[in-house]
Design an enzyme around this catalytic site. Structure first.
Site, PDB file in Angstrom:
ATOM      1  N   SER A 451      14.484  44.012 -48.748  1.00  9.63           N
ATOM      2  CA  SER A 451      13.304  44.651 -49.335  1.00  9.63           C
ATOM      3  C   SER A 451      13.663  45.140 -50.724  1.00  9.63           C
ATOM      4  CB  SER A 451      12.854  45.827 -48.461  1.00  9.63           C
ATOM      5  OG  SER A 451      11.902  46.622 -49.133  1.00  9.63           O
ATOM      6  N   TYR A 464      14.660  53.383 -43.504  1.00  9.42           N
ATOM      7  CA  TYR A 464      14.246  52.031 -43.889  1.00  9.42           C
ATOM      8  C   TYR A 464      15.076  51.519 -45.070  1.00  9.42           C
ATOM      9  CZ  TYR A 464      11.219  48.177 -45.345  1.00  9.42           C
ATOM     10  OH  TYR A 464      10.741  46.944 -45.686  1.00  9.42           O
TER      11      TYR A 464
END
Length: 581
Positions: A451, A464
């Site tokens: 990401s 995350y």
């Protein structure tokens, strides 16, 4: 180790040196070597096959311990064909034989396999790095008619030595001047192979030149139409510097039944680098032709006219999290390029839905349920893939979940869930499928979806961002390690992409009403951004094609990469801003 015995088969004044392993077994498998080799090049494969079959390898005329006939006409394909038939009649007079040929051994064996009625004497044929010369001539004519001159020129550039072999003095002089002695060093430098010098290398290299002079130009300039009803297994060495894979793409038009399998190695690699894989493929092909059920990988390797043709035809792609979003679009992208796609997801119906879309479009897909955070589930998936398909060519570790909230509001269970899916899922996929690729000689590619959050810190994304940063670093480490095996590794770092992850992200430290409000807000924001998953899928395809290491996708992802690398202090200040994954 199975002991062999040496005998001689004579035909028209030519003595052929024959070596036999496991003479008391059946059926008979005959191995035919190429140039500038003798039957010893088959020793590793023969030893492995002899556990199940009677195995025979012989020195072709002019090579090894066989006779050296005089005159160029003695090396015509019809003479080589008749030698093979003499060996067949001597070692297996009453039963069909299975043939395996490499390089010129394969070229000359095609002459027998494409004879009318060959299927009455030959049960199967496995060909390695040696096409039928008539098929090559037809292939060149077809490409010239299609104005694909580049394909022909590419092959001719790799076949430069054939022109040199037509010269009357140069090639034999090179062998006599020292090339014979240096041949093992040549293989080490060009093919990364360690081979022992042959006692007959000078003779093999010098006399074998007549094979080229006697057959090449007549067959290529006036190619015949040579069909066969013998089942054919084609083993392609993808990195062959002499027989380019593109030259073999029309083979299905000359055979009634064709199986195609590929190894990522050079010209001699199937015999000397990957004898276990080569022997296994020959064994299961022979056993299937003789009546045994086909293994999953063998079933998938059979060439059919219904297969979508594309740059990834024949490849196997495994994608986790393929039930929606980036995973689904990536599965569709590879399927449209001709690959067989294994769509996996923890949601059984979602994975099946993706597979149904692919099959409705005429592609090939299989769906499987898998929890990437579970070691047992991933090992079961890998075992199934290996049994049914063989090692995959491409693995996309895409499955992921989102979590937003401060460290103090994130429980141990939350951490375990995020790291289990986002990080351990990637680790499981890499370690299990990389092992298969290496063991089966597959120079594949692994894609790990990280990401843009991997590039910068964030006060609201500790779990995350940590998981995705770990995926990025893990991918970089793995790329360095697996490069020695020809396996590429790419980390894909999407930015703000409109995927279902926004609707499923959990916000810790808030009540249900606030969590639902934040989810809706994030979903609306991502929809307005309108950067769709298919664009990430295209980036993944390009990363595999070009072997890219780190691929930020979307302008904000590239900006975050730049900030994290060149202005870390600014990135730390921006970390105070609340964002969602």
């Amino acid at each position: 180790m199975v002991q062999w015995c040496d005998t001689t088969v004579s035909r028209d004044g030519v003595d052929l040196a024959v070596r036999t392993w496991s003479a008391d077994k059946s059926p008979t498998v005959i191995l035919v070597h190429g140039y500038p080799d003798a039957n010893h090049v088959w020793e590793k494969v023969a030893e492995r096959l002899s556990r199940d079959f009677k195995v025979v390898a012989y020195d072709v005329r002019g090579a090894g311990n066989s006779s050296v006939p005089q005159g160029r006409a003695a090396y015509k394909l019809r003479e080589l064909r008749d030698d093979l038939h003499a060996v067949m009649d001597a070692v297996s007079p009453d039963e069909k034989v299975h043939l395996v040929g490499h390089d010129w051994g394969s070229i000359q064996t095609w002459e027998s396999v494409t004879d009318p009625g060959a299927e009455n004497r030959i049960a199967s044929y496995t060909t390695l790095s040696g096409p039928c010369l008539d098929h090559v001539g037809q292939w060149m004519k077809a490409r010239l008619r299609e104005q694909k001159i580049g394909a022909v020129l590419n092959q001719l550039s790799h076949s430069w030595y054939i022109g040199a072999f037509q010269l009357p003095v140069l090639a034999p002089a090179l062998w006599k001047a020292g090339l014979a002695k240096a041949w093992p060093k040549v293989l080490r430098r060009t093919e990364n192979l360690d081979s022992e010098p042959s006692a007959t290398q000078l003779q093999d290299g010098t006399h074998g030149i007549e094979l080229y002079r006697a057959n090449m130009l007549p067959c290529l300039l006036k190619p015949r139409e040579r069909h066969t009803k013998v089942p054919v297994q084609l083993i392609v060495a993808r990195q062959d510097n002499y027989v380019r894979p593109a030259m073999l793409e029309d083979l299905s038009q000359w055979t009634d039944r064709l199986w195609r399998r590929e190894l990522d190695c050079g010209h001699w690699g199937p015999l000397l680098q990957h004898p276990d894989v080569t022997a296994d493929w020959i064994r299961e092909f022979i056993q299937h032709i003789d009546g045994a059920p086909a293994s999953g990988p063998l079933q998938r390797s059979e060439v059919t006219t219904s297969q979508i043709k594309g740059p990834d035809s024949g490849k196997r792609v495994v994608i986790t999290g393929a039930g929606s979003g980036i995973g689904r679009e990536t599965a569709l992208a590879f399927a449209r390029r001709g690959a067989l796609v294994v769509c996996t997801d923890i949601n059984t119906e979602a994975a099946a839905a993706t597979a149904r879309i692919i099959t409705a479009e005429g592609g090939e897909a299989i769906s499987r349920k898998c929890d990437v955070s579970s070691t047992r589930s991933m090992e079961a998936l890998a075992a199934w893939v290996e049994k049914e398909l063989g090692a995959p060519d491409i693995v996309v570790n895409n499955a992921g979940i989102g979590l937003s909230g401060s460290l103090l509001d994130t429980s141990v269970k939350d951490w375990q869930q995020v790291l289990g899916v986002n990080l351990w899922g990637v680790i499981h996929g890499c370690r299990l499928f990389a092992r298969q690729m290496i063991d089966q000689g597959r120079a594949g590619h692994i894609v790990n979806v990280a990401s843009a959050a991997a590039f910068m810190p964030s006060r609201m994304l500790p779990a995350y961002a940590t998981s995705k940063s770990a995926v990025l670093m893990f991918s970089e480490c793995l790329r360095a390690e697996l490069g020695d095996h020809g396996i590429g590794v790419s980390a894909i770092c999407p930015g703000i992409i409109d995927t279902p992850i926004t609707r499923n992200t959990r916000f810790v430290g808030v009540d249900n009403e606030e969590q639902e409000r934040r989810r809706q807000h994030a979903h609306t924001f991502y929809q307005r951004r309108a950067f769709t998953p298919d664009r990430v899928a295209q980036a993944i395809v390009e990363a595999v094609e070009k072997n890219r290491a780190v691929v930020p996708v979307s302008p904000e992802a590239r900006g975050m990469q730049w900030l994290g690398r060149f202005t870390p202090s600014l990135a730390r200040n921006l970390a105070q801003v609340e964002i969602t994954p």
